[in-house]
Write a protein that holds these residues in place. Structure first.
Motif, short mmCIF file in Angstrom:
data_model
loop_
_atom_site.label_atom_id
_atom_site.label_comp_id
_atom_site.label_asym_id
_atom_site.label_seq_id
_atom_site.Cartn_x
_atom_site.Cartn_y
_atom_site.Cartn_z
N GLU A 23 1.19 -1.06 -0.13
CA GLU A 23 0.00 -0.07 -0.18
C GLU A 23 0.47 0.81 -0.07
O GLU A 23 0.72 2.41 -0.64
CB GLU A 23 -0.81 0.18 1.66
CG GLU A 23 -2.07 -0.90 1.02
CD GLU A 23 -2.85 -1.08 2.62
OE1 GLU A 23 -4.15 -0.61 1.83
OE2 GLU A 23 -2.56 -1.50 3.25
N ALA A 24 2.14 1.38 0.64
CA ALA A 24 2.87 2.82 0.73
C ALA A 24 3.57 2.79 -0.41
O ALA A 24 3.32 3.85 -1.41
CB ALA A 24 4.12 2.46 1.49
N ALA A 25 3.75 1.37 -1.21
CA ALA A 25 4.49 2.04 -2.33
C ALA A 25 3.22 2.22 -3.88
O ALA A 25 3.85 3.07 -4.34
CB ALA A 25 5.11 0.31 -2.67
N THR A 26 2.52 1.45 -3.47
CA THR A 26 1.36 2.13 -4.43
C THR A 26 1.21 3.22 -4.48
O THR A 26 1.21 4.45 -4.68
CB THR A 26 0.21 1.61 -4.07
OG1 THR A 26 0.67 -0.33 -4.70
CG2 THR A 26 -0.79 1.96 -5.01
N LEU A 27 0.99 3.88 -3.00
CA LEU A 27 0.71 5.55 -2.99
C LEU A 27 2.23 5.76 -3.02
O LEU A 27 1.30 7.64 -3.86
CB LEU A 27 0.61 5.66 -1.28
CG LEU A 27 -0.77 5.44 -0.54
CD1 LEU A 27 -0.70 5.92 0.69
CD2 LEU A 27 -1.88 6.91 -1.56
N MET A 28 3.40 5.72 -3.28
CA MET A 28 4.63 6.44 -3.27
C MET A 28 4.47 6.86 -4.93
O MET A 28 4.20 7.59 -6.03
CB MET A 28 6.05 5.48 -2.92
CG MET A 28 6.03 6.40 -1.85
SD MET A 28 7.54 4.99 -1.40
CE MET A 28 7.59 5.03 0.41
N ARG A 29 3.86 5.54 -5.56
CA ARG A 29 3.78 5.53 -6.95
C ARG A 29 2.89 6.28 -8.01
O ARG A 29 2.96 6.97 -8.30
CB ARG A 29 3.61 4.27 -7.56
CG ARG A 29 3.64 4.09 -9.20
CD ARG A 29 3.15 2.41 -9.86
NE ARG A 29 1.86 2.55 -9.11
CZ ARG A 29 1.21 1.73 -9.46
NH1 ARG A 29 2.02 0.06 -9.17
NH2 ARG A 29 0.07 1.42 -8.70
N ALA A 35 8.84 9.14 -0.24
CA ALA A 35 8.78 9.01 1.01
C ALA A 35 7.72 9.51 1.45
O ALA A 35 7.20 10.25 0.95
CB ALA A 35 10.21 9.99 1.02
N LEU A 36 7.53 8.96 2.25
CA LEU A 36 5.92 8.97 2.83
C LEU A 36 6.12 9.19 4.20
O LEU A 36 6.60 8.49 5.06
CB LEU A 36 4.86 8.29 2.64
CG LEU A 36 4.47 7.70 0.86
CD1 LEU A 36 3.38 7.06 1.38
CD2 LEU A 36 3.87 8.92 1.00
N PRO A 37 5.64 10.68 4.97
CA PRO A 37 5.13 10.19 6.08
C PRO A 37 5.04 9.35 7.34
O PRO A 37 3.17 8.93 6.42
CB PRO A 37 4.75 11.78 7.23
CG PRO A 37 4.99 12.03 6.10
CD PRO A 37 4.62 11.65 4.65
N VAL A 38 4.84 8.45 8.37
CA VAL A 38 3.87 7.40 8.86
C VAL A 38 3.14 7.99 10.02
O VAL A 38 3.53 8.82 10.91
CB VAL A 38 4.47 6.41 8.64
CG1 VAL A 38 3.87 4.96 9.48
CG2 VAL A 38 5.60 5.73 8.58
N GLY A 47 7.18 8.65 12.10
CA GLY A 47 8.35 8.44 11.28
C GLY A 47 7.86 8.65 9.91
O GLY A 47 6.84 9.21 9.44
N ILE A 48 8.75 8.04 9.12
CA ILE A 48 8.93 8.43 7.64
C ILE A 48 9.46 7.22 7.15
O ILE A 48 10.50 6.25 7.92
CB ILE A 48 9.96 9.05 7.28
CG1 ILE A 48 9.90 9.93 5.78
CG2 ILE A 48 11.37 8.98 7.46
CD1 ILE A 48 10.20 11.47 5.52
N ILE A 49 8.72 6.53 6.05
CA ILE A 49 9.16 5.23 5.57
C ILE A 49 9.72 5.64 3.67
O ILE A 49 8.88 6.41 3.43
CB ILE A 49 7.90 4.68 4.84
CG1 ILE A 49 8.26 2.85 4.98
CG2 ILE A 49 6.51 4.75 4.03
CD1 ILE A 49 7.59 1.67 4.88
N LYS A 100 17.40 13.68 3.32
CA LYS A 100 17.70 13.67 2.19
C LYS A 100 16.36 14.57 1.88
O LYS A 100 15.70 14.63 0.79
CB LYS A 100 17.26 13.25 1.56
CG LYS A 100 19.08 12.67 0.85
CD LYS A 100 19.53 10.92 0.46
CE LYS A 100 21.03 10.39 0.82
NZ LYS A 100 20.77 9.01 0.44
N ARG A 101 14.83 14.20 3.44
CA ARG A 101 13.50 14.97 3.05
C ARG A 101 13.46 15.27 4.54
O ARG A 101 14.07 14.35 5.73
CB ARG A 101 13.16 13.41 3.17
CG ARG A 101 13.12 12.71 1.80
CD ARG A 101 12.23 11.65 1.29
NE ARG A 101 12.56 10.91 0.14
CZ ARG A 101 13.17 10.23 -0.29
NH1 ARG A 101 14.09 9.49 0.72
NH2 ARG A 101 13.77 9.30 -1.74
#
Length: 139
Positions: A23-29, A35-38, A47-49, A100-101
């Motif tokens: 789900e996280a990878a899909t949102l990134m795409r 990167a996404l804040p968690v 956190g951040i992923i 970097k973010r």
């Protein structure tokens, strides 16, 4: 004075700790980000992923990325700045912490992200050179 709000990418997309790595990878795409804040279940930044986290902690570790929760691989220490923070301070925080973010928060609300590309587009060249030396020049 240029501020974090001036250079940030607004409307940062977030992901829940309980979401899967897929789900996280899909949102990134979908949003063209790396990167996404968690967010915790109570709506707090936890956190951040990054796309790298998904690959290293999920794919390369041979985990079922559809079953592994984001919260289990999240980088729990996340640096933040307020939207009115001076851009020199932003560059300093990112350089000092070798990140970097940077997440921009207004109170407890995530309102944007600052990435290397945001710095490159908005910060004087000499400050970018210092940032690069700090982040990439250490062993």
């Amino acid at each position: 004075m240029t501020t974090a709000r001036d250079i940030m990418t607004p409307q940062a997309h977030t992901v829940s700790e309980s979401a899967s790595l897929v789900e996280a990878a899909t949102l990134m795409r979908e949003h063209g980000v790396g990167a996404l804040p968690v967010m915790s279940e109570d709506g707090m930044l936890s956190g951040i992923i990054t796309d790298r986290d998904i690959v290293v902690a999920g794919v390369a570790a041979s985990h079922d990325v559809g079953a592994v929760a984001v919260g289990t691989v999240t980088q729990g220490i996340v640096s933040t700045v307020a939207p009115d923070e001076d851009v020199d301070r932003v560059v300093g925080v990112m350089g000092d912490q070798q990140i970097k973010r940077l997440v921009v928060v207004d109170g407890h609300e995530v309102i944007g992200m600052i990435s290397e590309s945001d710095l490159a587009r908005n910060v004087d060249e000499d400050k970018i050179v210092d940032f690069v030396k700090q982040v990439y020049g250490r062993s």
